[in-house]
Design a protein around this motif. Sequence first.
Motif, short mmCIF file in Angstrom:
data_model
loop_
_atom_site.label_atom_id
_atom_site.label_comp_id
_atom_site.label_asym_id
_atom_site.label_seq_id
_atom_site.Cartn_x
_atom_site.Cartn_y
_atom_site.Cartn_z
N HIS A 1 -55.44 -34.33 44.05
CA HIS A 1 -54.76 -35.00 42.94
C HIS A 1 -53.26 -34.66 42.92
N VAL A 2 -52.94 -33.39 43.14
CA VAL A 2 -51.54 -32.96 43.11
C VAL A 2 -50.77 -33.58 44.29
N GLU A 3 -51.37 -33.52 45.46
CA GLU A 3 -50.70 -34.09 46.63
C GLU A 3 -50.53 -35.60 46.49
N GLY A 4 -51.55 -36.25 45.91
CA GLY A 4 -51.47 -37.69 45.74
C GLY A 4 -50.38 -38.11 44.76
N LEU A 5 -50.25 -37.37 43.67
CA LEU A 5 -49.25 -37.72 42.66
C LEU A 5 -47.84 -37.37 43.12
N THR A 6 -47.67 -36.23 43.76
CA THR A 6 -46.33 -35.76 44.12
C THR A 6 -45.84 -36.29 45.47
N GLY A 7 -46.78 -36.65 46.35
CA GLY A 7 -46.40 -37.06 47.70
C GLY A 7 -46.01 -35.90 48.59
N LEU A 8 -46.31 -34.67 48.18
CA LEU A 8 -45.96 -33.48 48.95
C LEU A 8 -47.16 -32.97 49.73
N LYS A 9 -46.89 -32.28 50.84
CA LYS A 9 -47.92 -31.66 51.66
C LYS A 9 -47.46 -30.26 52.04
N TRP B 1 -57.58 -29.01 34.43
CA TRP B 1 -56.20 -29.17 33.94
C TRP B 1 -55.35 -27.94 34.27
N VAL B 2 -55.93 -26.77 34.03
CA VAL B 2 -55.23 -25.52 34.38
C VAL B 2 -55.00 -25.45 35.89
N CYS B 3 -56.00 -25.81 36.66
CA CYS B 3 -55.88 -25.75 38.12
C CYS B 3 -54.80 -26.71 38.63
N LEU B 4 -54.67 -27.86 38.00
CA LEU B 4 -53.63 -28.81 38.41
C LEU B 4 -52.24 -28.16 38.30
N HIS B 5 -52.02 -27.42 37.23
CA HIS B 5 -50.74 -26.74 37.03
C HIS B 5 -50.50 -25.69 38.10
N GLU B 6 -51.49 -24.84 38.35
CA GLU B 6 -51.29 -23.74 39.29
C GLU B 6 -51.26 -24.23 40.74
N VAL B 7 -52.06 -25.23 41.07
CA VAL B 7 -52.03 -25.78 42.42
C VAL B 7 -50.67 -26.43 42.71
N THR B 8 -50.04 -27.00 41.67
CA THR B 8 -48.70 -27.54 41.85
C THR B 8 -47.73 -26.45 42.26
N HIS B 9 -47.80 -25.30 41.60
CA HIS B 9 -46.94 -24.17 42.00
C HIS B 9 -47.24 -23.74 43.44
N GLN B 10 -48.51 -23.69 43.76
CA GLN B 10 -48.89 -23.31 45.12
C GLN B 10 -48.29 -24.27 46.14
N LEU B 11 -48.33 -25.56 45.84
CA LEU B 11 -47.80 -26.56 46.76
C LEU B 11 -46.28 -26.45 46.87
N PHE C 1 -44.36 -23.88 46.77
CA PHE C 1 -43.92 -22.76 47.61
C PHE C 1 -44.49 -22.80 49.02
N THR C 2 -45.62 -23.49 49.21
CA THR C 2 -46.15 -23.61 50.58
C THR C 2 -45.53 -24.78 51.32
N ALA C 3 -45.12 -25.81 50.58
CA ALA C 3 -44.47 -26.95 51.22
C ALA C 3 -43.01 -26.64 51.56
N PHE C 4 -42.40 -25.74 50.77
CA PHE C 4 -40.98 -25.44 50.95
C PHE C 4 -40.76 -23.92 50.93
N PRO C 5 -41.02 -23.26 52.06
CA PRO C 5 -40.90 -21.80 52.12
C PRO C 5 -39.50 -21.29 51.77
N TRP C 6 -38.49 -22.14 51.93
CA TRP C 6 -37.12 -21.70 51.61
C TRP C 6 -36.96 -21.38 50.13
N LEU C 7 -37.84 -21.91 49.28
CA LEU C 7 -37.70 -21.73 47.85
C LEU C 7 -37.86 -20.25 47.45
N LYS C 8 -38.84 -19.59 48.03
CA LYS C 8 -39.02 -18.16 47.76
C LYS C 8 -37.82 -17.36 48.26
#
Length: 360
Positions: free
Chosen positions: A49-57, A166-176, A178-185
Amino acid sequence: MSSPTSMVDWDLAGRTARKLVGPGPETTREDAAAVVRELHEAAARAVAHVEGLTGLKPAEGGPIPEVAVVDRPGWIDANTAGMAALLTPLVDALADKQGSRPGPVASAIGSKATGVQAGGILAFLGSRVLGQYEVFGSGGRLLLVAPNIVDAERKLGVDPSDFRLWVCLHEVTHQLQFTAFPWLKAHLETQIAEFVEATDLTPEVLRERLGDLMRSLGDAVRGTDGESEGLLALVRDPKQREILDRVTAVMSLVEGHAEYVMDGVGPDVVPSVKTLRKRFAQRRKGRGPFDRVLRRLLGLEQKMKQYADGRTFVGGVVDLVGMQGFNRVWEGPANLPMIDELTNPQKWVDRVFGRPAITA
Protein backbone atom coordinates in the motif's frame (compact mmCIF):
# COMPACT_ATOMS: atom_id res chain seq x y z
CA MET A 1 27.37 -0.12 26.75
CA SER A 2 28.67 2.67 29.05
CA SER A 3 32.38 3.43 29.36
CA PRO A 4 33.92 4.60 32.65
CA THR A 5 34.17 8.16 31.29
CA SER A 6 30.69 8.25 29.73
CA MET A 7 28.58 11.27 30.69
CA VAL A 8 25.46 9.05 30.71
CA ASP A 9 25.33 5.65 32.38
CA TRP A 10 23.24 3.95 29.72
CA ASP A 11 23.21 0.63 31.54
CA LEU A 12 21.64 2.36 34.53
CA ALA A 13 19.26 4.22 32.21
CA GLY A 14 18.01 0.93 30.80
CA ARG A 15 17.61 -0.68 34.22
CA THR A 16 15.79 2.39 35.55
CA ALA A 17 13.42 2.50 32.60
CA ARG A 18 12.63 -1.20 32.89
CA LYS A 19 11.84 -0.75 36.59
CA LEU A 20 9.61 2.28 36.07
CA VAL A 21 7.65 1.25 32.98
CA GLY A 22 4.42 -0.64 33.51
CA PRO A 23 3.75 -4.01 31.86
CA GLY A 24 0.87 -2.76 29.71
CA PRO A 25 -2.73 -3.94 29.44
CA GLU A 26 -3.76 -7.36 30.68
CA THR A 27 -4.24 -9.99 28.00
CA THR A 28 -4.16 -13.75 27.74
CA ARG A 29 -1.17 -15.57 26.29
CA GLU A 30 -3.29 -16.68 23.33
CA ASP A 31 -4.53 -13.14 22.63
CA ALA A 32 -1.02 -11.74 22.91
CA ALA A 33 0.25 -14.30 20.40
CA ALA A 34 -2.61 -13.36 18.05
CA VAL A 35 -1.68 -9.67 18.31
CA VAL A 36 1.93 -10.44 17.41
CA ARG A 37 0.85 -12.47 14.39
CA GLU A 38 -1.56 -9.79 13.17
CA LEU A 39 1.03 -7.03 13.54
CA HIS A 40 3.53 -8.99 11.45
CA GLU A 41 0.83 -9.57 8.83
CA ALA A 42 -0.25 -5.91 8.91
CA ALA A 43 3.33 -4.72 8.44
CA ALA A 44 3.72 -7.02 5.43
CA ARG A 45 0.42 -5.82 3.93
CA ALA A 46 1.34 -2.19 4.51
CA VAL A 47 4.41 -2.41 2.26
CA ALA A 48 2.44 -2.77 -0.98
CA HIS A 49 0.00 0.00 0.00
CA VAL A 50 2.80 2.43 0.89
CA GLU A 51 4.80 1.68 -2.24
CA GLY A 52 1.69 1.95 -4.39
CA LEU A 53 0.66 5.32 -2.99
CA THR A 54 4.12 6.91 -2.88
CA GLY A 55 5.64 5.35 -6.01
CA LEU A 56 8.83 4.63 -4.04
CA LYS A 57 10.82 1.39 -3.86
CA PRO A 58 13.68 0.32 -1.57
CA ALA A 59 17.16 0.77 -3.03
CA GLU A 60 18.33 -2.27 -5.00
CA GLY A 61 20.78 -4.48 -3.16
CA GLY A 62 19.90 -3.00 0.21
CA PRO A 63 19.31 -5.08 3.36
CA ILE A 64 15.95 -6.79 3.77
CA PRO A 65 14.00 -4.78 6.38
CA GLU A 66 13.31 -6.58 9.64
CA VAL A 67 10.05 -6.22 11.56
CA ALA A 68 10.22 -6.83 15.31
CA VAL A 69 7.11 -6.93 17.49
CA VAL A 70 8.32 -6.08 20.99
CA ASP A 71 7.04 -5.43 24.49
CA ARG A 72 7.87 -2.30 26.46
CA PRO A 73 11.19 -3.60 27.88
CA GLY A 74 12.17 -4.66 24.37
CA TRP A 75 11.55 -1.15 23.07
CA ILE A 76 13.55 0.29 25.98
CA ASP A 77 16.49 -2.02 25.29
CA ALA A 78 16.53 -1.08 21.60
CA ASN A 79 16.35 2.64 22.29
CA THR A 80 18.88 2.59 25.12
CA ALA A 81 21.36 1.01 22.72
CA GLY A 82 20.38 3.39 19.93
CA MET A 83 20.66 6.51 22.08
CA ALA A 84 24.02 5.38 23.45
CA ALA A 85 25.36 4.74 19.95
CA LEU A 86 24.18 8.14 18.72
CA LEU A 87 24.73 10.41 21.72
CA THR A 88 27.83 9.11 23.50
CA PRO A 89 30.29 10.01 20.71
CA LEU A 90 28.61 13.41 20.33
CA VAL A 91 28.65 14.22 24.05
CA ASP A 92 32.28 13.10 24.31
CA ALA A 93 33.20 15.27 21.33
CA LEU A 94 31.43 18.22 22.93
CA ALA A 95 33.23 17.71 26.25
CA ASP A 96 36.60 17.49 24.51
CA LYS A 97 35.82 20.58 22.43
CA GLN A 98 34.98 22.60 25.55
CA GLY A 99 37.87 21.16 27.55
CA SER A 100 35.37 20.57 30.32
CA ARG A 101 35.47 16.82 30.88
CA PRO A 102 35.10 16.12 34.64
CA GLY A 103 37.40 13.90 36.66
CA PRO A 104 36.67 10.19 37.13
CA VAL A 105 34.75 10.57 40.42
CA ALA A 106 32.64 13.49 39.21
CA SER A 107 32.12 11.70 35.92
CA ALA A 108 30.86 8.56 37.65
CA ILE A 109 28.44 10.53 39.86
CA GLY A 110 27.23 12.69 36.99
CA SER A 111 26.76 9.77 34.62
CA LYS A 112 24.59 7.96 37.17
CA ALA A 113 22.43 11.04 37.72
CA THR A 114 21.91 11.54 34.01
CA GLY A 115 21.40 7.80 33.62
CA VAL A 116 18.48 7.89 36.06
CA GLN A 117 17.04 10.93 34.26
CA ALA A 118 17.37 9.24 30.88
CA GLY A 119 15.74 6.13 32.32
CA GLY A 120 12.72 8.14 33.44
CA ILE A 121 12.31 9.61 29.98
CA LEU A 122 12.67 6.20 28.33
CA ALA A 123 10.05 4.74 30.69
CA PHE A 124 7.61 7.53 29.85
CA LEU A 125 8.08 7.13 26.11
CA GLY A 126 8.20 3.33 26.34
CA SER A 127 4.63 3.26 27.63
CA ARG A 128 3.35 5.41 24.76
CA VAL A 129 5.30 4.80 21.55
CA LEU A 130 3.33 2.62 19.14
CA GLY A 131 5.99 1.97 16.53
CA GLN A 132 9.36 3.18 15.36
CA TYR A 133 11.81 2.69 12.54
CA GLU A 134 15.32 2.50 13.99
CA VAL A 135 17.36 5.08 12.11
CA PHE A 136 20.40 5.25 14.38
CA GLY A 137 22.28 2.71 16.44
CA SER A 138 21.94 -0.79 15.02
CA GLY A 139 19.31 0.65 12.68
CA GLY A 140 17.25 -1.03 10.02
CA ARG A 141 14.49 -2.57 12.15
CA LEU A 142 10.86 -1.60 12.30
CA LEU A 143 9.70 -1.90 15.91
CA LEU A 144 6.02 -2.37 16.76
CA VAL A 145 5.25 -2.10 20.49
CA ALA A 146 2.40 -4.58 20.93
CA PRO A 147 1.16 -3.64 24.45
CA ASN A 148 1.03 0.07 23.57
CA ILE A 149 -0.91 -0.60 20.39
CA VAL A 150 -3.41 -2.77 22.27
CA ASP A 151 -3.68 -0.18 25.04
CA ALA A 152 -4.30 2.63 22.54
CA GLU A 153 -6.92 0.77 20.51
CA ARG A 154 -8.83 -0.14 23.66
CA LYS A 155 -8.79 3.41 25.02
CA LEU A 156 -9.77 4.87 21.66
CA GLY A 157 -12.52 2.32 21.17
CA VAL A 158 -11.55 1.62 17.55
CA ASP A 159 -11.46 -1.45 15.34
CA PRO A 160 -8.26 -3.34 16.28
CA SER A 161 -7.46 -4.67 12.81
CA ASP A 162 -7.93 -1.25 11.20
CA PHE A 163 -5.83 0.44 13.87
CA ARG A 164 -2.98 -2.05 13.62
CA LEU A 165 -2.76 -1.68 9.86
CA TRP A 166 -3.01 2.11 10.18
CA VAL A 167 -0.07 2.22 12.59
CA CYS A 168 1.94 -0.06 10.31
CA LEU A 169 1.30 2.21 7.33
CA HIS A 170 2.96 5.07 9.22
CA GLU A 171 6.00 3.09 10.32
CA VAL A 172 6.48 1.28 7.00
CA THR A 173 6.54 4.71 5.34
CA HIS A 174 9.48 5.68 7.56
CA GLN A 175 11.16 2.39 6.74
CA LEU A 176 10.76 3.05 3.03
CA GLN A 177 12.07 6.62 3.30
CA PHE A 178 15.37 5.49 4.76
CA THR A 179 15.79 2.27 2.76
CA ALA A 180 14.95 3.92 -0.56
CA PHE A 181 17.27 6.87 0.12
CA PRO A 182 20.27 5.86 2.26
CA TRP A 183 21.71 9.38 1.92
CA LEU A 184 18.97 10.64 4.25
CA LYS A 185 20.48 9.01 7.34
CA ALA A 186 23.97 10.22 6.42
CA HIS A 187 22.60 13.74 5.97
CA LEU A 188 21.05 13.74 9.45
CA GLU A 189 24.28 12.44 10.99
CA THR A 190 26.22 15.23 9.28
CA GLN A 191 23.83 17.85 10.63
CA ILE A 192 24.18 16.49 14.17
CA ALA A 193 27.99 16.57 13.90
CA GLU A 194 27.85 20.18 12.69
CA PHE A 195 25.58 21.00 15.62
CA VAL A 196 28.20 19.76 18.08
CA GLU A 197 30.94 21.66 16.27
CA ALA A 198 28.97 24.90 16.63
CA THR A 199 28.36 24.48 20.38
CA ASP A 200 29.93 27.03 22.72
CA LEU A 201 27.88 26.65 25.92
CA THR A 202 29.56 27.38 29.25
CA PRO A 203 28.33 25.87 32.54
CA GLU A 204 27.05 29.30 33.64
CA VAL A 205 25.00 29.82 30.49
CA LEU A 206 23.68 26.27 30.69
CA ARG A 207 22.47 26.81 34.26
CA GLU A 208 20.70 30.02 33.24
CA ARG A 209 18.90 28.33 30.38
CA LEU A 210 17.95 25.36 32.54
CA GLY A 211 16.28 27.86 34.87
CA ASP A 212 14.19 29.16 31.99
CA LEU A 213 13.22 25.59 31.11
CA MET A 214 12.22 24.82 34.70
CA ARG A 215 9.93 27.88 34.72
CA SER A 216 8.31 26.56 31.54
CA LEU A 217 7.77 23.21 33.23
CA GLY A 218 6.14 25.00 36.16
CA ASP A 219 3.68 26.56 33.73
CA ALA A 220 2.93 23.07 32.39
CA VAL A 221 2.18 21.77 35.91
CA ARG A 222 -0.33 24.58 36.36
CA GLY A 223 -1.91 23.72 33.02
CA THR A 224 -0.86 26.94 31.31
CA ASP A 225 -1.20 26.66 27.57
CA GLY A 226 1.75 27.36 25.35
CA GLU A 227 4.47 25.78 23.29
CA SER A 228 7.97 24.95 24.37
CA GLU A 229 10.92 23.41 22.59
CA GLY A 230 11.78 21.63 25.82
CA LEU A 231 15.45 20.75 26.11
CA LEU A 232 16.08 22.28 22.69
CA ALA A 233 15.31 25.67 24.26
CA LEU A 234 18.77 25.46 25.83
CA VAL A 235 20.22 26.13 22.39
CA ARG A 236 20.24 29.74 21.24
CA ASP A 237 23.45 30.09 19.26
CA PRO A 238 22.49 31.36 15.77
CA LYS A 239 24.60 28.74 14.00
CA GLN A 240 23.06 25.94 16.04
CA ARG A 241 19.59 27.35 15.49
CA GLU A 242 20.23 27.30 11.76
CA ILE A 243 21.22 23.65 11.95
CA LEU A 244 18.22 22.83 14.13
CA ASP A 245 15.96 24.49 11.57
CA ARG A 246 17.37 22.19 8.88
CA VAL A 247 16.94 19.10 11.06
CA THR A 248 13.42 20.17 12.05
CA ALA A 249 12.50 20.63 8.40
CA VAL A 250 13.76 17.13 7.54
CA MET A 251 11.93 15.52 10.46
CA SER A 252 8.78 17.46 9.59
CA LEU A 253 9.06 16.12 6.06
CA VAL A 254 9.43 12.47 7.06
CA GLU A 255 6.71 12.69 9.71
CA GLY A 256 4.33 14.62 7.47
CA HIS A 257 4.94 12.17 4.62
CA ALA A 258 4.02 9.26 6.91
CA GLU A 259 0.91 11.11 8.11
CA TYR A 260 -0.13 11.76 4.51
CA VAL A 261 0.29 8.09 3.60
CA MET A 262 -1.56 6.64 6.59
CA ASP A 263 -4.59 8.78 5.73
CA GLY A 264 -4.12 8.71 1.96
CA VAL A 265 -4.72 4.99 1.52
CA GLY A 266 -8.41 5.68 2.09
CA PRO A 267 -11.34 3.60 3.40
CA ASP A 268 -10.86 0.87 0.81
CA VAL A 269 -7.75 -0.15 2.77
CA VAL A 270 -8.65 1.07 6.26
CA PRO A 271 -12.48 1.33 6.47
CA SER A 272 -12.53 3.40 9.68
CA VAL A 273 -9.65 5.73 8.73
CA LYS A 274 -11.63 8.93 9.42
CA THR A 275 -12.65 7.74 12.88
CA LEU A 276 -9.08 6.70 13.62
CA ARG A 277 -7.71 10.10 12.67
CA LYS A 278 -10.27 12.00 14.73
CA ARG A 279 -9.79 9.95 17.90
CA PHE A 280 -6.03 9.64 17.54
CA ALA A 281 -5.69 13.43 17.30
CA GLN A 282 -7.26 13.67 20.75
CA ARG A 283 -4.89 11.05 22.15
CA ARG A 284 -1.85 13.11 21.17
CA LYS A 285 -2.84 16.06 23.32
CA GLY A 286 -2.06 14.49 26.70
CA ARG A 287 -4.30 15.68 29.52
CA GLY A 288 -2.74 14.94 32.93
CA PRO A 289 -0.20 17.20 34.68
CA PHE A 290 2.53 14.53 34.47
CA ASP A 291 1.87 14.19 30.76
CA ARG A 292 2.00 17.95 30.30
CA VAL A 293 5.31 18.32 32.13
CA LEU A 294 7.08 15.54 30.28
CA ARG A 295 5.69 16.60 26.93
CA ARG A 296 7.00 20.09 27.51
CA LEU A 297 10.36 18.84 28.76
CA LEU A 298 10.79 16.61 25.70
CA GLY A 299 9.48 19.23 23.30
CA LEU A 300 6.59 17.00 22.23
CA GLU A 301 4.39 20.03 21.67
CA GLN A 302 6.83 21.00 18.96
CA LYS A 303 6.69 17.41 17.72
CA MET A 304 2.95 17.80 17.14
CA LYS A 305 3.65 20.98 15.18
CA GLN A 306 6.10 18.98 13.05
CA TYR A 307 3.36 16.51 12.17
CA ALA A 308 1.00 19.33 11.21
CA ASP A 309 3.49 21.41 9.22
CA GLY A 310 4.90 18.37 7.46
CA ARG A 311 1.43 17.14 6.54
CA THR A 312 0.59 20.59 5.18
CA PHE A 313 3.76 20.61 3.09
CA VAL A 314 3.33 17.13 1.60
CA GLY A 315 -0.34 17.58 0.82
CA GLY A 316 0.27 21.03 -0.63
CA VAL A 317 3.09 19.90 -2.92
CA VAL A 318 1.14 16.84 -4.11
CA ASP A 319 -1.82 19.09 -4.92
CA LEU A 320 0.47 21.38 -6.94
CA VAL A 321 2.68 18.91 -8.84
CA GLY A 322 1.39 15.41 -8.08
CA MET A 323 3.10 12.59 -6.21
CA GLN A 324 5.79 12.13 -8.86
CA GLY A 325 6.61 15.83 -8.62
CA PHE A 326 6.66 15.67 -4.83
CA ASN A 327 9.15 12.78 -4.99
CA ARG A 328 11.80 15.19 -6.25
CA VAL A 329 12.21 16.00 -2.55
CA TRP A 330 14.12 12.69 -2.23
CA GLU A 331 16.70 13.45 -4.95
CA GLY A 332 19.23 14.85 -2.49
CA PRO A 333 19.80 17.30 0.40
CA ALA A 334 19.44 20.33 -1.89
CA ASN A 335 15.79 19.41 -2.51
CA LEU A 336 14.82 19.00 1.13
CA PRO A 337 12.37 21.68 2.29
CA MET A 338 13.58 24.70 4.18
CA ILE A 339 11.84 25.55 7.43
CA ASP A 340 9.83 28.41 5.89
CA GLU A 341 8.71 26.23 2.97
CA LEU A 342 6.83 23.80 5.22
CA THR A 343 3.89 26.17 5.39
CA ASN A 344 4.42 27.53 1.88
CA PRO A 345 4.58 24.55 -0.52
CA GLN A 346 4.48 26.83 -3.56
CA LYS A 347 7.80 28.34 -2.49
CA TRP A 348 9.42 24.89 -2.51
CA VAL A 349 7.91 24.07 -5.90
CA ASP A 350 9.22 27.33 -7.36
CA ARG A 351 12.72 26.68 -6.02
CA VAL A 352 13.04 23.02 -6.94
CA PHE A 353 11.25 23.07 -10.28
CA GLY A 354 13.18 26.13 -11.32
CA ARG A 355 16.28 24.00 -11.91
CA PRO A 356 17.05 20.59 -13.43
CA ALA A 357 16.46 17.38 -11.53
CA ILE A 358 19.34 16.05 -9.44
CA THR A 359 20.79 12.85 -10.86
CA ALA A 360 22.77 10.27 -8.92
